[in-house]
Scaffold this active site. Structure first.
Site, PDB file in Angstrom:
ATOM      1  N   ASN A 135      -3.895   4.019 -12.658  1.00  0.00           N
ATOM      2  CA  ASN A 135      -4.244   4.496 -11.318  1.00  0.00           C
ATOM      3  C   ASN A 135      -4.269   6.012 -11.149  1.00  0.00           C
ATOM      4  O   ASN A 135      -4.923   6.504 -10.240  1.00  0.00           O
ATOM      5  CB  ASN A 135      -3.354   3.821 -10.257  1.00  0.00           C
ATOM      6  CG  ASN A 135      -1.898   4.151 -10.424  1.00  0.00           C
ATOM      7  OD1 ASN A 135      -1.452   4.519 -11.508  1.00  0.00           O
ATOM      8  ND2 ASN A 135      -1.143   4.038  -9.360  1.00  0.00           N
ATOM      9  N   GLU A 231       9.027   4.309 -14.431  1.00  0.00           N
ATOM     10  CA  GLU A 231       8.465   4.639 -13.108  1.00  0.00           C
ATOM     11  C   GLU A 231       7.626   3.435 -12.704  1.00  0.00           C
ATOM     12  O   GLU A 231       6.555   3.198 -13.277  1.00  0.00           O
ATOM     13  CB  GLU A 231       7.557   5.879 -13.211  1.00  0.00           C
ATOM     14  CG  GLU A 231       8.281   7.176 -13.453  1.00  0.00           C
ATOM     15  CD  GLU A 231       8.927   7.762 -12.205  1.00  0.00           C
ATOM     16  OE1 GLU A 231       8.874   7.131 -11.122  1.00  0.00           O
ATOM     17  OE2 GLU A 231       9.502   8.860 -12.320  1.00  0.00           O
ATOM     18  N   CYS A 264       1.294   3.945  -6.275  1.00  0.00           N
ATOM     19  CA  CYS A 264       2.611   3.310  -6.184  1.00  0.00           C
ATOM     20  C   CYS A 264       3.312   3.669  -4.886  1.00  0.00           C
ATOM     21  O   CYS A 264       4.260   2.999  -4.500  1.00  0.00           O
ATOM     22  CB  CYS A 264       3.452   3.684  -7.395  1.00  0.00           C
ATOM     23  SG  CYS A 264       3.349   5.416  -7.752  1.00  0.00           S
TER      24      CYS A 264
END
Ligand code: NAP
Length: 453
Positions: A135, A231, A264
């Site tokens: 992303n 992450e 995110c």
């Protein structure tokens, strides 16, 4: 040789192809990294390379943005922001390379240490295995490889199979800046084979992973003798109080749908205090309706495609399952893109409310008090970033203390990130902080030296 075809998520056209690697190529890459580690680069040279890459990236940021947009389907507006942020990531990594140091220990503070001198050296941890998601195909790769070079660690990088072109573009810039062979090795291809090679090889001392929880925590379990830095995802909440500043609805609408929610920290769950509900909803929904949905290559587009047809189908299914009232979207455009979707007062158990949607969907929930808002915001296994909008400093500080997230933004979207910030989650969202200063700390270890003069 096998090839990996990279296709536009919007048109399906092939936008590039890269050599497909697997376990053998990953092991060859690790051998090259081990040779590089044996011949360390001084800090001033590492800093010079990082600064040079920042300059090259600045000069070619339009090209970088087009590449991000082509392979990830990210609208150009957002792709330009990402390209510019990667310049910043390299610039801050260069700063860290220059100030990497240990500390002196006050030895005569105890009788045992009297007469001795002691200090720590901060040394590279060794080879870093890096695995990145689709992303932010440029800047999240930069967040791994730039701090690793600052720390003096060679890297074997596995980019997402959907978006390997930006990683190779950055590798090209590092080479152009004078990075010697072996310091950065990009292996695209079979995730399980390359992942296994990184997990199984003792020379890899740290794995830095950004992506989904299942994969990330799985790697951490298997590589328990290494540092595995994760992450992961979020179901990002924002609390809106009655005294929220003007412009809050517009800010949240933009940050819930940029890159179709595939960030995110995309705004996903908005908790609105009862006194603010009517005004907020009547401002928010038209702002969402005004977003331009379409071709990510078009400079006017706000919301483009999801990364794959499977993801689109999953998100549509979650929308269908949700119990709340659909106030906007819920369907697709003629070219199959999901329209920005707003769902009011869903059931707490709906997937759109308790899981990470990673799509163009936001929920609005009316709550009776700040306590209730905080409780519901925390009612998720995730904990990356959260936000509160209010003019009341005490309410904001209370929320900052009680929201169980790695970061809390006040009167700013929870999607905000500047690249020098310590960024990372708690609970299921991860176990580390990125941002060059923090990543360099993770990628180095301290050696104690005690001197008896
Ligand atoms: P993903 O499916 O977990 O993939 C991430 C990376 O892991 C890809 O390179 C993937 O390779 C690789 N991978 C998959 N299976 C693997 C295995 N068995 N061993 C080793 N590597 C493996 O995640 P994604 O869909 O790309 O990214 C979306 C997720 O990332 C979301 O949950 C999002 O919230 C999270 N994210 C978090 C942050 C943060 O900073 N906290 C930032 C961005 C995204 P392939 O592509 O070849 O499958």
């Amino acid at each position: 040789m096998e090839w990996l075809e990279v296709r536009s998520p919007y048109s399906g056209e092939v936008v590039g192809r890269v050599e497909k690697g697997g376990g053998t190529e990953a092991r060859q890459a690790l051998d090259a990294a081990a040779r590089a580690l044996a011949d360390p680069l001084p800090a001033h040279e590492r800093a010079r390379i990082l600064d040079t890459v920042a300059g090259l990236l600045e000069a070619r940021h339009d090209e970088a943005a087009r590449l991000i947009s082509a392979e990830a389907g990210k609208p150009m507006k957002a792709a330009r922001v990402e390209a510019q942020r990667a310049v910043s990531t390299y610039t801050f990594a260069a700063v860290e390379a220059r100030r990497l140091t240990g500390e002196t220990i006050p030895m005569d503070a105890s009788a045992a240490g009297e007469g001795k001198l002691a200090f720590t050296l901060r040394l590279p941890i060794g080879i870093v295995g890096a695995i990145s998601p689709f992303n932010f195909p440029l800047n999240l790769v930069a967040h791994k490889i730039a701090p690793a070079l600052a720390a003096g660690c060679p890297v074997v990088l596995k980019p997402a199979s959907a978006t390997p072109l930006c990683a190779l573009f950055l590798a090209g810039l590092e080479e152009e800046a004078g990075l010697p062979p072996g310091w950065l090795n990009v292996v695209a291809g079979s995730a399980s084979e390359i992942g296994d090679a990184l997990v199984e090889d003792d020379r890899v001392k740290l794995i830095t992973f950004t992506g989904s929880g299942d994969v990330g925590w799985g790697l951490a379990e298997r590589a328990h003798r290494k540092r595995v830095k994760l992450e992961l995802g979020n179901a990002t909440p924002a609390i809106v109080c009655a005294d929220a500043p003007a412009g809050t609805a517009a800010k949240l609408a933009a940050n819930a749908f940029s890159y179709a929610g595939q960030s995110c920290i995309s705004v996903q769950r908005i908790f609105v205090l009862a006194e603010a509900w009517e005004a907020f909803v009547s401002e928010f929904v038209p702002k969402v309706g005004a977003l331009v949905v379409g071709d990510p290559g078009d400079e006017q587009t706000d919301v483009g495609p999801l990364i794959s047809a499977d993801d689109r189908d999953r998100v549509l299914e979650w929308i269908r399952e949700a119990k709340g009232e659909i106030l906007a979207g819920g369907d697709t455009t003629e070219d199959g893109l999901i329209r920005p979707t707003v769902i009011a007062n869903p059931d707490p158990g709906d997937k759109v409310q308790c899981e990470e949607v990673f799509g163009p969907v936001v929920t609005l929930t009316r709550v009776g008090s700040l306590d209730e808002a905080i409780e519901q915001a925390n009612a998720t296994r995730y904990g990356l970033q959260a936000a509160i909008f209010s003019a009341d400093v005490s309410a904001c500080l209370e929320a900052a203390r009680r929201l169980e997230f790695g970061g809390v933004t006040v009167n700013e979207a929870p999607t905000f990130r500047a690249d020098q910030m310590p960024y990372g989650g708690v609970k299921a969202s991860g176990n580390t902080k990125e941002g060059p200063a923090w990543a360099v700390r993770e990628m180095t270890e301290e050696r104690l030296v005690v001197l008896q003069p």
